[in-house]
Design a protein around this motif. Structure first.
Motif, short mmCIF file in Angstrom:
data_model
loop_
_atom_site.label_atom_id
_atom_site.label_comp_id
_atom_site.label_asym_id
_atom_site.label_seq_id
_atom_site.Cartn_x
_atom_site.Cartn_y
_atom_site.Cartn_z
N LEU A 262 0.85 -1.19 0.00
CA LEU A 262 0.00 0.00 0.00
C LEU A 262 0.88 1.24 0.00
N PRO A 263 0.48 2.30 -0.69
CA PRO A 263 1.26 3.54 -0.68
C PRO A 263 0.90 4.43 0.51
N LEU A 264 0.64 3.81 1.65
CA LEU A 264 0.30 4.54 2.87
C LEU A 264 0.59 3.64 4.06
N ASP A 265 0.47 4.21 5.26
CA ASP A 265 0.61 3.46 6.50
C ASP A 265 -0.79 3.24 7.07
N SER A 266 -1.27 2.01 7.03
CA SER A 266 -2.65 1.73 7.42
C SER A 266 -2.91 2.02 8.89
N ASP A 267 -1.92 1.78 9.74
CA ASP A 267 -2.07 2.05 11.17
C ASP A 267 -2.26 3.55 11.41
N TYR A 268 -1.39 4.34 10.81
CA TYR A 268 -1.46 5.79 10.94
C TYR A 268 -2.78 6.31 10.37
N GLU A 269 -3.15 5.81 9.19
CA GLU A 269 -4.38 6.29 8.55
C GLU A 269 -5.62 5.88 9.33
N TRP A 270 -5.60 4.72 9.95
CA TRP A 270 -6.73 4.34 10.80
C TRP A 270 -6.88 5.32 11.96
N GLY A 271 -5.77 5.69 12.57
CA GLY A 271 -5.83 6.67 13.65
C GLY A 271 -6.40 8.00 13.19
N GLU A 272 -5.95 8.46 12.03
CA GLU A 272 -6.48 9.72 11.50
C GLU A 272 -7.97 9.59 11.16
N PHE A 273 -8.36 8.42 10.69
CA PHE A 273 -9.77 8.18 10.35
C PHE A 273 -10.65 8.25 11.61
N THR A 274 -10.19 7.65 12.71
CA THR A 274 -10.99 7.69 13.93
C THR A 274 -11.17 9.11 14.43
N THR A 275 -10.18 9.95 14.16
CA THR A 275 -10.33 11.36 14.53
C THR A 275 -11.38 12.04 13.65
N ARG A 276 -11.35 11.74 12.35
CA ARG A 276 -12.31 12.36 11.43
C ARG A 276 -13.75 11.98 11.76
N ILE A 277 -13.97 10.78 12.31
CA ILE A 277 -15.34 10.38 12.63
C ILE A 277 -15.72 10.73 14.06
N GLY A 278 -14.86 11.49 14.73
CA GLY A 278 -15.23 12.04 16.03
C GLY A 278 -14.94 11.16 17.23
N TRP A 279 -14.10 10.13 17.07
CA TRP A 279 -13.82 9.24 18.18
C TRP A 279 -12.71 9.76 19.09
N THR A 280 -11.90 10.69 18.61
CA THR A 280 -10.78 11.20 19.40
C THR A 280 -10.69 12.70 19.25
N ASP A 281 -10.01 13.34 20.20
CA ASP A 281 -9.76 14.77 20.12
C ASP A 281 -8.77 15.04 18.98
N PRO A 282 -9.14 15.87 18.02
CA PRO A 282 -8.31 16.01 16.81
C PRO A 282 -6.88 16.44 17.09
N GLN A 283 -6.69 17.48 17.89
CA GLN A 283 -5.34 17.99 18.07
C GLN A 283 -4.49 17.05 18.90
N GLN B 184 -13.62 1.21 2.78
CA GLN B 184 -14.24 1.79 1.59
C GLN B 184 -13.64 3.14 1.25
N GLU B 185 -13.42 3.97 2.27
CA GLU B 185 -13.02 5.36 2.03
C GLU B 185 -11.51 5.55 1.91
N VAL B 186 -10.73 4.73 2.62
CA VAL B 186 -9.28 4.95 2.69
C VAL B 186 -8.49 3.86 1.97
N ILE B 187 -8.80 2.60 2.28
CA ILE B 187 -7.97 1.51 1.77
C ILE B 187 -8.28 1.17 0.32
N ALA B 188 -9.54 0.99 -0.01
CA ALA B 188 -9.88 0.60 -1.39
C ALA B 188 -9.29 1.56 -2.43
N PRO B 189 -9.38 2.88 -2.24
CA PRO B 189 -8.77 3.78 -3.22
C PRO B 189 -7.24 3.70 -3.28
#
Length: 234
Positions: free
Chosen positions: A22-43, A91-96
């Motif tokens: 993959l041309p990304l880090d799935s662990d890092y992107e999962w963390g960023e995704f959980t922030t986008r959906i409101g599960w964690t404090d963004p900053q 669907q939103e991050v990995i498939a693309p």
């Protein structure tokens, strides 16, 4: 590219996942995704996530601390919400991010009769669905402990699948097949200098989209270098 299909020894094709297939880090992107959906404090989350990622790149990551941090939101949300969020993440991050070059390389090994295994430091919750999406049935990932309720505790189960741990976990897998390293012909594709121990162990190390340290080492040792994505870093 063609592969030797000689039946003399079983052939294993081992693949790191992040920045390799993959041309990304799935662990890092999962963390960023959980922030986008409101599960964690963004900053706060983004700051800590970036710091852990920098430690990983530098080879100094405390994976136990990282896994407790990375699974905190998932553990808090529970299994059903976590599964639904991961499906959306796929669907939103990995498939693309799944590239035809990576799929073609996997299929070439599979069609040659090689046993294909993804071997990744990223935890099993994040990576098992990704392996399935790539058409790979076998994966060695960092395993997660589950409590009496069957849900994640935040601890790692067994040895982390990272650096020298990848060599030991792979040796355990071989032993379960009643094989040793000398009984198989092994190829390993990885981007990361964290994976030098396993690259040194296999018959055919392939520095794939390598970081600067690994690229230099591959050149020094005459290892094959593969830039799988070329200029595609999306």
């Amino acid at each position: 590219m063609t592969f030797d299909s000689s039946p003399s020894r079983p052939r294993l094709a081992l693949f790191d996942l992040d920045h390799t297939l993959l041309p990304l880090d799935s662990d890092y992107e999962w963390g960023e995704f959980t922030t986008r959906i409101g599960w964690t404090d963004p900053q706060a989350f983004s700051r800590r996530n970036a710091a852990f990622y920098a430690d990983y790149q530098a080879g100094t990551l405390d994976i136990h601390d990282y896994v407790r941090f990375a699974t905190e939101a998932v553990r808090r949300q529970g299994p059903q919400a976590a599964a639904a969020a991961h499906a959306r993440f796929m669907q939103e991050v990995i498939a693309p991010a799944i590239r035809p070059q990576a799929l073609a390389l996997l299929r070439q090994h599979q069609q040659a009769g090689d046993r294909v295994i993804i071997i990744t430091a990223t935890n099993e919750f994040v990576t098992r669905p990704i392996a399935q999406a790539l058409g790979v049935d076998e994966i060695l990932a960092t395993e997660l402990e589950r409590g009496p309720d069957g849900w994640l505790t935040g601890n790692i189960l067994g040895e982390p699948n990272m650096r020298e741990g990848k060599v030991r976990r792979m040796a355990q897998w071989l032993a379960a097949q009643q094989w040793g390293w000398d009984d198989v012909h092994s190829t390993f594709y990885s981007d990361s200098s964290n994976d030098i121990p396993l690259l040194e162990q296999v018959n055919e190390p392939v520095a794939t989209n390598p970081d600067a340290r690994l690229r230099a080492l591959a050149q020094q040792r005459g290892w094959r270098t593969l830039d799988l994505f070329g200029g595609d870093d999306a």
